[in-house]
Design an enzyme around this catalytic site. Structure first.
Site, PDB file in Angstrom:
ATOM      1  N   CYS A 112      -7.140 -18.600  -8.400  1.00 31.66           N
ATOM      2  CA  CYS A 112      -6.151 -19.339  -9.194  1.00 31.66           C
ATOM      3  C   CYS A 112      -5.581 -20.482  -8.353  1.00 31.66           C
ATOM      4  O   CYS A 112      -4.531 -20.348  -7.708  1.00 31.66           O
ATOM      5  CB  CYS A 112      -5.037 -18.396  -9.662  1.00 31.66           C
ATOM      6  SG  CYS A 112      -3.905 -19.169 -10.843  1.00 31.66           S
ATOM      7  N   TYR A 358       9.456 -10.553 -33.625  1.00 28.33           N
ATOM      8  CA  TYR A 358       9.989 -11.551 -34.555  1.00 28.33           C
ATOM      9  C   TYR A 358       9.744 -11.105 -35.990  1.00 28.33           C
ATOM     10  O   TYR A 358       9.955 -11.861 -36.928  1.00 28.33           O
ATOM     11  CB  TYR A 358       9.327 -12.910 -34.297  1.00 28.33           C
ATOM     12  CG  TYR A 358       9.505 -13.389 -32.872  1.00 28.33           C
ATOM     13  CD1 TYR A 358      10.656 -14.071 -32.483  1.00 28.33           C
ATOM     14  CD2 TYR A 358       8.537 -13.131 -31.914  1.00 28.33           C
ATOM     15  CE1 TYR A 358      10.826 -14.482 -31.172  1.00 28.33           C
ATOM     16  CE2 TYR A 358       8.692 -13.546 -30.601  1.00 28.33           C
ATOM     17  CZ  TYR A 358       9.843 -14.222 -30.235  1.00 28.33           C
ATOM     18  OH  TYR A 358      10.010 -14.634 -28.930  1.00 28.33           O
ATOM     19  N   ASN A 359       9.227  -9.867 -36.136  1.00 24.91           N
ATOM     20  CA  ASN A 359       8.991  -9.281 -37.460  1.00 24.91           C
ATOM     21  C   ASN A 359       8.017 -10.088 -38.308  1.00 24.91           C
ATOM     22  O   ASN A 359       8.125 -10.116 -39.527  1.00 24.91           O
ATOM     23  CB  ASN A 359      10.317  -9.094 -38.209  1.00 24.91           C
ATOM     24  CG  ASN A 359      11.254  -8.176 -37.465  1.00 24.91           C
ATOM     25  OD1 ASN A 359      10.878  -7.076 -37.063  1.00 24.91           O
ATOM     26  ND2 ASN A 359      12.474  -8.632 -37.232  1.00 24.91           N
ATOM     27  N   THR A 360       7.086 -10.779 -37.648  1.00 23.93           N
ATOM     28  CA  THR A 360       6.055 -11.511 -38.376  1.00 23.93           C
ATOM     29  C   THR A 360       4.709 -11.283 -37.713  1.00 23.93           C
ATOM     30  O   THR A 360       4.634 -10.923 -36.539  1.00 23.93           O
ATOM     31  CB  THR A 360       6.331 -13.030 -38.381  1.00 23.93           C
ATOM     32  OG1 THR A 360       6.317 -13.510 -37.029  1.00 23.93           O
ATOM     33  CG2 THR A 360       7.655 -13.366 -39.027  1.00 23.93           C
ATOM     34  N   THR A 369       4.581  -3.924 -36.302  1.00 20.07           N
ATOM     35  CA  THR A 369       3.286  -3.802 -35.638  1.00 20.07           C
ATOM     36  C   THR A 369       3.416  -3.074 -34.310  1.00 20.07           C
ATOM     37  O   THR A 369       2.714  -3.377 -33.352  1.00 20.07           O
ATOM     38  CB  THR A 369       2.647  -5.189 -35.419  1.00 20.07           C
ATOM     39  OG1 THR A 369       3.519  -5.967 -34.617  1.00 20.07           O
ATOM     40  CG2 THR A 369       2.364  -5.874 -36.732  1.00 20.07           C
ATOM     41  N   GLU A 434       1.943 -16.401 -30.780  1.00 16.69           N
ATOM     42  CA  GLU A 434       1.589 -14.987 -30.869  1.00 16.69           C
ATOM     43  C   GLU A 434       0.554 -14.623 -29.800  1.00 16.69           C
ATOM     44  O   GLU A 434       0.588 -13.529 -29.229  1.00 16.69           O
ATOM     45  CB  GLU A 434       1.047 -14.679 -32.261  1.00 16.69           C
ATOM     46  CG  GLU A 434       2.115 -14.792 -33.343  1.00 16.69           C
ATOM     47  CD  GLU A 434       1.561 -14.615 -34.740  1.00 16.69           C
ATOM     48  OE1 GLU A 434       2.118 -13.801 -35.491  1.00 16.69           O
ATOM     49  OE2 GLU A 434       0.570 -15.274 -35.091  1.00 16.69           O
TER      50      GLU A 434
END
Length: 463
Positions: A112, A358-360, A369, A434
């Site tokens: 890296c 974030y509930n999505t 999830t 995400e």
């Protein structure tokens, strides 16, 4: 949905892998601006992020691209920044310049160059000897003695034994104190895992360097999902999301029906099956594996790399049963005793990323999830040989498609082989933010796995 049934990480409850869209593609190594019109920066999060970036600038004199990408998730960034600041800038057993040199050694194991270059600069700023930067052969023998445990932690942590610890602690002018060694172990695992994040998100040190796998940013009017610019693949990507949602629903229903009916023998069999199948999940050797000179000079035995925990026909080490040596009951208390405060911050960081929600999920809202997040975390631990007795590894196969498994294993085990194609091919309708969240889960799951092996060896040495 009940909380995870096993204790890793502590306090884990409901969580989510999704969040609102981001307008910055993590594969574009941009400067220090962060879009604030995204769905994730609401209800005070924007001002919180701004304050975090100001603190980062005041502390380090710059806002690096890792901070920018992690800024998509301000709650996690806050926890990460506190931990890293303590490791590098607060009181501790090791001098500041040696901390940065250990970071260089760790990052170099995964080729890296971004992190190596970053900490070469930091090393000089805190008064490090420039001669040491000519390579590991110019560093003091005490630091060079870390090479063996550095390469094991980076690639095959299950091979670490109490004898490795004993060799570093034995009496002599180049010996380590136990407190120094624990700080070094935390630094090594921190930067091995951070290298995974850098490669997993395609972060470059400067604006689009030659050889980087950057991409143009999504349109500011788009949904910021990798599939949004591909109309031909958009429908297929949407169907993938719907299929995943359906599998999650069926799993939740079957869990209620099977509760208490699955035997321990069956659970163990499912783990072994998943571990065996993980042998078939590997990237093609398509990435350029040539080491840059500024990295190679810090690496001894460069051909030593990740090797599957168990291969057919070979003698495998015993599976690490998570319940036998847990973070909460063993690792946490050991670190806190020998390196005060850092155990608490690591514990907080594990919890924050595991519970981040974030509930999505893609275009859906109000989705729990937690089982998806748990499957990702446990799959990372599975490829490092760690098994949870009370987790049904059949869920991993049902929730994680092959392209996602390839990506997870590559980022966690040999991050230098990660490509942009791997990043775009899994969960094509998920937003970039995400996918950054998934990388945060990989970072922390990998770090905890390596730490458990290292701290177990320290405990065995002490008893």
């Amino acid at each position: 949905m009940e909380p995870p049934r096993h204790p890793q990480p502590p306090g884990a409850g409901r969580g989510e892998t999704g969040n609102g869209g981001c307008r910055r593609c993590p594969y574009r190594a941009a400067g220090t601006k962060v879009g604030t019109s995204d769905g994730i920066l609401q209800d005070g999060a924007e001002s919180s992020l701004r304050q975090l970036l100001i603190e980062a600038f005041v502390s380090a004199g710059r806002v690096d691209n890792i901070t920018v990408v992690m800024g998509l998730h301000p709650q996690y960034l806050s926890s990460f920044w506190k931990t890293q600041s303590l490791l590098l800038r607060m009181d501790g057993p090791l001098p500041y310049h040696k901390r940065h040199y250990i970071a260089i050694m760790a990052a170099a194991r995964h080729q890296c160059s971004y992190l190596v270059g970053l900490h070469m600069g930091e090393f000089l700023q805190v008064g490090g000897n420039p001669a040491w930067l000519q390579g590991l052969h110019c560093a003091p023998q005490k630091l060079r003695n870390l090479n063996e445990i550095n390469k094991l932690l980076a690639h095959r942590p299950w091979l670490i034994t109490k004898e490795h610890i004993e060799a570093l602690l034995k009496t002599g002018e180049n010996s380590w104190s136990l407190a120094e060694l624990v700080q070094a172990l935390v630094l090594l695992t921190h930067y091995h895992s951070l290298a995974s994040f850098v490669f997993g998100c395609g972060i470059n040190p400067e604006e689009e360097q030659d050889g980087g796998h950057g991409c143009r940013p999504p349109s500011p009017h788009s949904d910021s999902s990798p599939a949004s610019d591909d109309s031909s693949g958009g429908k297929d990507a949407m169907r993938e999301v719907e299929a995943l949602m359906e599998r999650m629903k069926l799993l939740q229903e079957s869990q209620l029906e099977e509760e208490g009916s699955v035997t321990q023998e069956e659970m163990a069999t499912r783990f072994e099956l998943e571990k065996t199948e993980s042998l078939l999940v590997a990237p093609a050797d398509i990435a350029d594996q040539s080491l840059q000179s500024n990295v190679l000079c810090f690496v001894e035995d460069p051909d030593f790399g990740y090797k599957d925990f168990t291969r057919r026909g070979e003698q495998a080490p015993p599976t690490f049963r998570a319940q036998d040596y847990t973070w909460e009951d063993h690792g946490f208390s050991l670190i806190n005793r020998l390196y005060p405060d850092v155990g608490q911050l690591l514990d907080e960081k594990f919890q924050v990323v595991y519970n981040l929600t974030y509930n999505t999920i893609a275009m859906h809202c109000g989705v729990d999830t937690s089982m998806l997040r748990r499957a990702i975390w446990n799959y990372v631990h599975c490829v490092f040989g760690i098994r949870y007795d009370d987790y049904d590894y059949g869920e991993v196969n049902q929730l994680l498609e092959r392209s996602l498994k390839v990506y997870i294993k590559t980022v966690a085990c040999y991050p230098e082989k990660t490509t942009k194609r791997m990043y775009t091919q899994f969960w094509r309708h998920f937003k970039h933010s995400e996918k950054v969240h998934i990388n945060l889960l990989l970072l922390e799951a990998r770090m905890q796995a390596a730490l458990l092996y290292a701290l177990r060896a320290v405990t065995r040495y002490m008893t």
